[in-house]
Design a protein around this motif. Structure first.
Motif, PDB file in Angstrom:
ATOM      1  N   HIS A  77       0.869  -1.179   0.000  1.00  0.00           N
ATOM      2  CA  HIS A  77       0.000   0.000   0.000  1.00  0.00           C
ATOM      3  C   HIS A  77       0.906   1.230   0.000  1.00  0.00           C
ATOM      4  N   TYR A  78       1.011   1.832  -1.168  1.00  0.00           N
ATOM      5  CA  TYR A  78       1.934   2.950  -1.398  1.00  0.00           C
ATOM      6  C   TYR A  78       1.124   4.218  -1.592  1.00  0.00           C
ATOM      7  N   VAL A  79       1.488   5.265  -0.856  1.00  0.00           N
ATOM      8  CA  VAL A  79       0.809   6.556  -0.942  1.00  0.00           C
ATOM      9  C   VAL A  79       1.841   7.638  -1.237  1.00  0.00           C
ATOM     10  N   GLN A  80       1.477   8.543  -2.123  1.00  0.00           N
ATOM     11  CA  GLN A  80       2.356   9.669  -2.447  1.00  0.00           C
ATOM     12  C   GLN A  80       1.508  10.921  -2.601  1.00  0.00           C
ATOM     13  N   ASN A  81       2.063  12.053  -2.212  1.00  0.00           N
ATOM     14  CA  ASN A  81       1.360  13.325  -2.334  1.00  0.00           C
ATOM     15  C   ASN A  81       1.911  14.147  -3.493  1.00  0.00           C
ATOM     16  N   VAL A  82       1.223  15.219  -3.793  1.00  0.00           N
ATOM     17  CA  VAL A  82       1.710  16.265  -4.707  1.00  0.00           C
ATOM     18  C   VAL A  82       1.456  17.590  -4.009  1.00  0.00           C
ATOM     19  N   TYR A 126      -2.729   8.831  -4.885  1.00  0.00           N
ATOM     20  CA  TYR A 126      -1.876   9.931  -5.335  1.00  0.00           C
ATOM     21  C   TYR A 126      -2.671  11.194  -5.065  1.00  0.00           C
ATOM     22  N   ILE A 127      -2.305  11.910  -4.009  1.00  0.00           N
ATOM     23  CA  ILE A 127      -3.185  12.938  -3.440  1.00  0.00           C
ATOM     24  C   ILE A 127      -2.520  14.309  -3.497  1.00  0.00           C
ATOM     25  N   GLY A 128      -3.235  15.283  -4.037  1.00  0.00           N
ATOM     26  CA  GLY A 128      -2.751  16.652  -4.054  1.00  0.00           C
ATOM     27  C   GLY A 128      -3.061  17.371  -2.755  1.00  0.00           C
ATOM     28  N   ALA A 129      -2.226  18.344  -2.433  1.00  0.00           N
ATOM     29  CA  ALA A 129      -2.459  19.128  -1.214  1.00  0.00           C
ATOM     30  C   ALA A 129      -3.821  19.810  -1.240  1.00  0.00           C
ATOM     31  N   VAL A 130      -4.199  20.320  -2.401  1.00  0.00           N
ATOM     32  CA  VAL A 130      -5.466  21.044  -2.496  1.00  0.00           C
ATOM     33  C   VAL A 130      -6.634  20.117  -2.177  1.00  0.00           C
TER      34      VAL A 130
END
Length: 409
Positions: A77-82, A126-130
């Motif tokens: 389960h890999y999560v990364q932000n933008v 893959y989640i953006g800050a906004v």
């Protein structure tokens, strides 16, 4: 926000090994032996410029972690932000007279293309800050209600003294922390702060800058560290297996994020291991957007460089090492790719089972990719010198190099 398509990871015979990897927080090697689902959070880009080799080296390191775990038959389960709203992005948009949203979307799309070309496995989220702001605001409110945050001229700051474990990620002294805070987005000299190191959780709206409704916080936008905390806690929970990023994130970003999460939950630690990749230099200086000394993955691809060679150039250096990109590094990678492809193109070859185990052993030993490449080099040399009679060997080598190193032959 969507990630990029996943390349297929071939299944290999036998069983992979739990990796021992360097943990910044303990200063030594730890065994990554999670449950059936391994949880990893890797900090993403601030999309105000294209993906450079330094970025690619970092994401390559954590792609290896995933591949090693998959080889142990675990799920990942890999999560990364933008960080799709931040001062550097707004400043670049203003400089280039472009809408900041359009700039972020353009560079994020290019990043996805680069990651696809390099065969980096995509995050599940893959989640953006906004888009994370609705989850960030309640966390800031909880910190303020708990006395772990305070207001200064409309801005909300986190009090580092509210976390008794503050400092246990980077183990830096106060002077070093203050220096790095000033260099890496903090404001240690701002008057009125309880502690110079206190980071901003919520920035009150500034004229001419984007802002969002922060409920009791007022209009504004989130700080850098709380963004990742909100995303990680939402999707992975506390005590996830690996917090990853470049070595320049150990302080302040990962230190502050850990303290935010620990103050929110009362649990310790936020991550079981803090893993950091080295920096890549060009012309004697760290490759960075602020300095402009960059080698872009997209430009190399436009120049006709095979992405597999770019990946081999990254793998030729240990993930924790600081190293320098040169034309020779790329030439060596291209030559290695040609040798390997020629070796696996023959109908038979030397037995490959031992090679697969060598690659596994190398990667389990703190992701020693140079040792893994050397093992494949030895097999390829035998193939070129004497050949072999094992009809399945070239296919085994191709699948192993793809599955474990992400290089398509």
């Amino acid at each position: 926000m969507h990630a990029w398509p996943a390349s297929e990871v071939p299944a290999l015979p036998g069983q992979g090994r739990d990796p021992r990897i360097h943990d910044t927080a303990t200063g030594g090697l730890v065994t990554l032996a999670p449950g059936p689902v391994a949880r990893i959070y890797v900090c993403g880009i601030t999309p105000y410029d294209a993906t450079h080799i330094g970025h690619a080296a970092t994401y390559n390191a954590f792609d290896l972690v995933q591949r090693v775990w998959l080889d142990t038959k675990r799920q990942v389960h890999y999560v990364q932000n933008v960080t799709d709203v931040d001062d550097p992005l707004l400043e670049r948009a203003q400089r280039d007279d472009i809408d900041w949203v359009a700039l972020a979307e353009k560079e994020t799309a290019l990043f996805r293309e680069d990651m696809t070309a390099l065969r980096m496995l995509p995050p599940r989220q893959y989640i953006g800050a906004v888009e994370a702001i609705p989850g960030i605001v309640p966390l800031v409110e909880r910190l303020r209600e708990a006395g772990a945050a305070y207001e200064l001229e409309g801005d909300i700051y986190f009090s580092v003294e509210s976390d008794p474990n503050f400092g246990k990620v980077s183990h830096l002294d106060a002077a070093a922390m203050r220096l790095l805070s000033a260099e890496r987005g903090g404001d240690p000299d701002r008057p009125g702060k309880k502690n110079p190191l206190d980071p901003m959780l919520w920035m009150a709206a500034r004229e001419g800058e984007p802002s969002w409704d922060g409920a009791s916080l007022g209009r504004g936008r989130p700080g850098w560290h709380i963004e990742c905390v909100a995303i990680a806690l939402d999707h992975l929970g506390m005590g996830f297996d690996v917090q990853g990023g470049g070595s320049d994130l150990a302080f302040p970003h990962h230190e502050m994020g850990a303290s935010h999460a620990q103050a929110l939950t009362g649990e310790f630690p936020m991550a079981r291991a803090y893993v950091h990749a080295g920096m890549v230099a060009l012309d004697g200086e760290k490759m960075s957007k602020s300095k402009g000394n960059l080698v872009f993955v997209s430009q190399l691809r436009r120049d006709g460089v095979d992405p597999a060679a770019i990946r081999l150039a990254l793998l030729a250096h240990h993930y924790r090492a600081d190293w320098e990109w040169t034309d020779q590094v790329l030439r060596d990678a291209l030559a290695r790719l040609d040798r390997w492809r020629a070796a696996v193109s023959r109908p038979d070859g030397p037995p490959a089972e031992a090679l697969v185990e060598e690659i596994r052993e190398a990667l389990a030993a703190d992701l020693d990719s140079p040792a893994a490449l050397a093992a494949v080099d030895r097999w390829a040399a035998l193939q070129h010198e004497r050949g072999g009679t094992d009809e399945g060997a070239p296919g085994v080598v191709s699948r192993a190099v793809d599955a474990l190193l992400g290089v398509a032959l």
